[in-house]
Scaffold this active site. Structure first.
Site, PDB file in Angstrom:
ATOM      1  N   LYS A 215      42.381  29.607  50.893  1.00 31.26           N
ATOM      2  CA  LYS A 215      43.240  30.185  51.943  1.00 31.26           C
ATOM      3  C   LYS A 215      43.714  29.125  52.933  1.00 31.26           C
ATOM      4  O   LYS A 215      43.162  28.031  53.023  1.00 31.26           O
ATOM      5  CB  LYS A 215      42.498  31.323  52.642  1.00 31.26           C
ATOM      6  N   ARG A 249      34.366  35.967  46.909  1.00 35.77           N
ATOM      7  CA  ARG A 249      35.522  36.202  46.027  1.00 35.77           C
ATOM      8  C   ARG A 249      36.239  34.863  45.847  1.00 35.77           C
ATOM      9  O   ARG A 249      36.713  34.295  46.828  1.00 35.77           O
ATOM     10  CB  ARG A 249      36.429  37.242  46.691  1.00 35.77           C
TER      11      ARG A 249
HETATM   12  N1  PMM Z   1      41.903  38.183  49.864  1.00 31.73           N
HETATM   13  C1  PMM Z   1      42.976  38.326  49.083  1.00 31.73           C
HETATM   14  C2  PMM Z   1      43.078  39.404  48.208  1.00 31.73           C
HETATM   15  N2  PMM Z   1      42.079  40.313  48.096  1.00 31.73           N
HETATM   16  N3  PMM Z   1      39.966  41.088  48.779  1.00 31.73           N
HETATM   17  C3  PMM Z   1      38.896  40.965  49.555  1.00 31.73           C
HETATM   18  N4  PMM Z   1      37.892  41.887  49.476  1.00 31.73           N
HETATM   19  N5  PMM Z   1      38.766  39.958  50.453  1.00 31.73           N
HETATM   20  C4  PMM Z   1      39.724  39.007  50.597  1.00 31.73           C
HETATM   21  O1  PMM Z   1      39.550  38.103  51.450  1.00 31.73           O
HETATM   22  C5  PMM Z   1      40.885  39.100  49.784  1.00 31.73           C
HETATM   23  C6  PMM Z   1      40.962  40.178  48.871  1.00 31.73           C
HETATM   24  C7  PMM Z   1      44.047  37.291  49.194  1.00 31.73           C
HETATM   25  O2  PMM Z   1      44.855  37.134  48.125  1.00 31.73           O
HETATM   26  P1  PMM Z   1      44.471  36.398  46.711  1.00 31.73           P
HETATM   27  O3  PMM Z   1      44.179  37.498  45.739  1.00 31.73           O
HETATM   28  O4  PMM Z   1      45.728  35.683  46.329  1.00 31.73           O
HETATM   29  O5  PMM Z   1      43.289  35.507  46.936  1.00 31.73           O
END
Ligand code: PMM
Length: 285
Positions: A215, A249
């Site tokens: 990020k 994640r």
């Molecule tokens: N960040 C993204 C997408 N989904 N889900 C959770 N639970 N926590 C997060 O920080 C999060 C998420 C950002 O987008 P990406 O799929 O491109 O990493």
């Protein structure tokens, strides 16, 4: 938790699992990617069909469902996944319902129940439910960031989401909370939240998931572009777990799993040394 985005526009992996025309998931490619992630040590495969990057365009629920359901149906029946669970990364109850019917065991809702039906889907299906913290929607979430007491406010708002889930009949064992790193937060606020899991767990009472992988706050620290943030992401994941996160994640599974194993082994070795030294009545050597 490994990230499996079947979107054209996610900030790091957008488009990689789509067919050449970018109109639908490339299912053989998705299957081999999921198998590789499970082999590398992912316990959860998080399938997303809508980018939630700041300013991202919302997709229609039908389009989102068409992206994720075939992707979930295949791995849910794949024995080569060695028991890895599938989660669906969605803010929409109708997408979540279809995904759980196709085999997803967890609903990952970054919006923390913006769709009033979402809690009911979790209650009725018994699926796990990740409640994320986000103010507003991805299109606009970075435009009005304002916290006077970051941790207290995030905890309070997560507690409100938990209360709504519980009122709809979701059991405590189904719930995980997520402070929403990068979702309507400054770089400095995101950095603080990565290492705040123990406090959040105490304040809200549920296991914590941290999503920091690649990020932009890591770019603010390292001055590196998204493609060059792997080491930064691994460091963040290790620190997150060290500070109480139960789930991280990530995009880079094998690197993260190795780093977490080493961190745990070093601490265990130290703890055993301290224990044996104190049994022997001396200082650790
Ligand atoms: N960040 C993204 C997408 N989904 N889900 C959770 N639970 N926590 C997060 O920080 C999060 C998420 C950002 O987008 P990406 O799929 O491109 O990493």
């Amino acid at each position: 938790m490994a990230i499996v985005n079947v979107t054209p526009d996610s900030f790091y992996d957008g488009g990689r699992l789509l067919r050449d025309d970018a109109r639908a998931p490339d299912l053989p490619v998705v299957r081999s990617r999921c198998r590789a992630l499970a082999r590398e040590g992912a316990a959860i495969l998080d399938v997303g069909g809508e980018s939630t990057r700041p300013g991202a365009r919302a997709v229609s629920p039908a389009e989102e469902r068409a992206r994720v359901v075939p992707v979930i149906r295949a791995p849910a029946r794949d024995e080569a996944l060695a028991g890895a669970l599938i989660s669906v990364d969605t803010r929409r109850a109708e997408v979540a319902r279809a995904a759980v019917a196709a085999g997803a065991a967890i609903i990952n809702d970054v919006s923390g129940l913006a769709d009033p039906e979402m809690a009911r889907v979790a209650a009725e299906t018994g699926a796990g439910l990740v409640l994320g913290h986000m103010r507003g929607v991805p299109e606009t979430m970075q435009t009005s960031i304002g916290f006077t007491d970051l941790l207290r406010e995030v905890a309070e708002e997560l507690r409100a989401s938990v209360a709504r889930a519980r009122a709809a009949g979701v059991a405590p064992e189904q719930l995980v909370i997520d402070p929403g790193v990068g979702f309507g937060k400054t770089a400095e606020q995101s950095a603080a939240l990565v290492v705040a899991s123990r406090t959040l767990r105490e304040l809200v009472g549920y296991p914590v998931l941290i999503g920091a992988s690649r990020k932009s706050f890591l770019g603010a620290i390292t001055r590196r572009a998204v493609d060059d943030r792997m080491s930064a992401s691994v460091a963040a994941a290790v620190l997150a777990v060290r500070h109480g996160a139960s789930v991280v994640r990530v995009h880079d599974v094998v690197e993260t799993v190795d780093a977490l194993r080493v961190a745990a082994a070093l601490e265990r070795a130290y703890d055993e040394r301290v224990a044996s030294a104190s049994r022997a009545g001396g200082a650790p050597r």
